[in-house]
Design an enzyme around this catalytic site. Structure first.
Site, short mmCIF file in Angstrom:
data_model
loop_
_atom_site.label_atom_id
_atom_site.label_comp_id
_atom_site.label_asym_id
_atom_site.label_seq_id
_atom_site.Cartn_x
_atom_site.Cartn_y
_atom_site.Cartn_z
CE LYS A 156 -7.49 -2.62 5.21
NZ LYS A 156 -7.52 -3.61 4.77
CD1 TRP A 212 -2.20 -2.36 1.86
CD2 TRP A 212 -2.99 -1.40 -0.02
NE1 TRP A 212 -2.97 -2.96 1.36
CE2 TRP A 212 -3.66 -2.50 0.34
CE3 TRP A 212 -3.49 -0.62 -1.08
CZ2 TRP A 212 -4.63 -2.61 -0.55
CZ3 TRP A 212 -4.55 -0.82 -1.69
CH2 TRP A 212 -5.01 -2.37 -1.54
CG ASP A 271 -3.05 3.96 4.64
OD1 ASP A 271 -4.19 3.46 5.27
OD2 ASP A 271 -2.83 3.23 3.51
#
Length: 360
Positions: free
Chosen positions: A195, A100, A171
């Site tokens: 999540k 990511w 992030d």
């Protein structure tokens, strides 16, 4: 057969939250309408989004000089929004710790007027640890971007680096509400909801007010200032996802807040790591000092044996244990709502598999 969902996202939600949503699905607070049918301009939804923000501020101890935005597009859109709003005509610094991070770097490099520099990386070692940042950080940089928890690789920042006056952008998609980080250590925090916050479709952005407003952005939907000035209601937001997030925030508060949840997560992860460490078959590919408590990869060292384990685990009710296609093996995602009983069941299954396949 009991099903345990180890998905990295969309992930397991608290049963109590799902039951609450079910009870209000057809008629929200006597409105005669489903939550999914409420106008985002109605007093019912205004109360929902206000409560969601208030609860999140309480749970994360968000200072008053930070805005909380409820946006769309996932964390992936933030890969572009962050440099677009903060780094036009400037240098942006990135730490490459996984898949990511690489995507965030690529998105920033796609902007013509943003200079991107990767100041630390561990790709040559299969992203198995968190690299140290340089002692001297360019103080003229717009920000330093980190991924606090690497969902695929199973590593996490245990402490947040000191970058002087350069704001840290994080992030935090896979360990928000599951760590003891302090919001004031960051300039921007963003997280996809699917999540630890709620269903897919919502992205939370927490941004310090002094970082909003300088950019010239042709697309209003990508402008933090416009989104903040309109209290996340510039257009129709993901109303049901925000409602679900509010219910999750209420549930987290009932668990003792972030501190209580973190303690639960540490116990769950500790049990699984102990089982891996004591095994003669399974091993962790991650350096001990960098191990995530929310995403735990493990392998046997034999691709065919991993494949057999995954097949038998799936047949036994362990869903989504297969590791990401880029790394293989297995991965147990133990987000806040994942039950401790599921961890114990997995450990029992691992021990049984090891006995039957030449282990202890």
């Amino acid at each position: 057969m009991t099903i345990y969902n180890f998905s990295a996202g969309p992930a397991v939600l608290p049963k109590a939250v799902l039951e609450k949503a079910q009870s209000e699905l057809l008629n929200y607070k006597g409105s005669g309408m489903s939550v999914m049918e409420l106008s985002h301009r109605s007093s019912w939804f205004e109360e929902i989004i206000a409560d969601a923000e208030s609860l999140l501020r309480e749970l994360m101890a968000i200072p008053d000089n930070y805005k909380v935005l409820f946006l769309q597009g996932g964390a992936s859109l933030q890969f572009t929004m962050v440099p677009l709003n903060l780094a036009q005509g400037k240098k942006a610094l990135y730490v490459n710790t996984g898949s990511w991070s690489k995507k965030a770097i690529s998105a920033a490099k796609a902007l013509d007027n943003v200079e991107v520099e990767v100041i630390a990386a561990c790709e040559n070692d299969n992203f198995s640890y968190i690299p140290a940042l340089p002692k001297e950080i360019d103080q003229s940089a717009a920000y330093v971007h980190i991924t606090t928890n690497n969902t695929i690789e199973g590593t996490a920042f245990q402490t947040i680096p000191n970058c002087g006056d350069v704001p840290i952008v994080a992030d935090m998609s896979s360990n928000i509400l599951a760590n003891d980080y302090k919001v004031e250590d960051f300039g921007v925090i963003y997280a996809g909801a699917q999540k630890n916050i709620g269903p897919a479709g919502l992205t939370v952005v927490i941004i310090r007010e002094d970082l909003i407003g300088d950019a010239k952005i042709a697309a209003p939907m990508l402008d933090y200032k416009i989104q903040a000035d309109n209290n996340s209601l510039y257009n129709t937001p993901p109303t049901f996802a925000i409602y679900m997030a509010k219910l999750v925030f209420e549930w987290v508060k009932e668990q003792g807040g972030v501190a209580g949840i973190t303690q639960q997560d540490q116990v769950k992860a500790g049990r699984l790591y102990d089982a891996i460490e004591s095994s003669n078959l399974f091993q962790s590919p991650v350096a001990k000092e960098a191990r995530s408590i929310t995403n735990i990869p493990f392998v046997t060292g034999d691709a065919e044996l991993d494949k057999k384990f995954n097949a038998e685990a799936l047949a036994a009710g362990f869903e989504n244990l297969k590791g990401h296609r880029s790394v293989g093996g297995m991965r147990a995602s133990l987000y806040n709502a994942f039950p401790a009983t599921g961890v114990d069941a997995l450990i029992d299954f691992m021990e049984k598999f090891e006995r039957e396949n030449g282990g202890k």
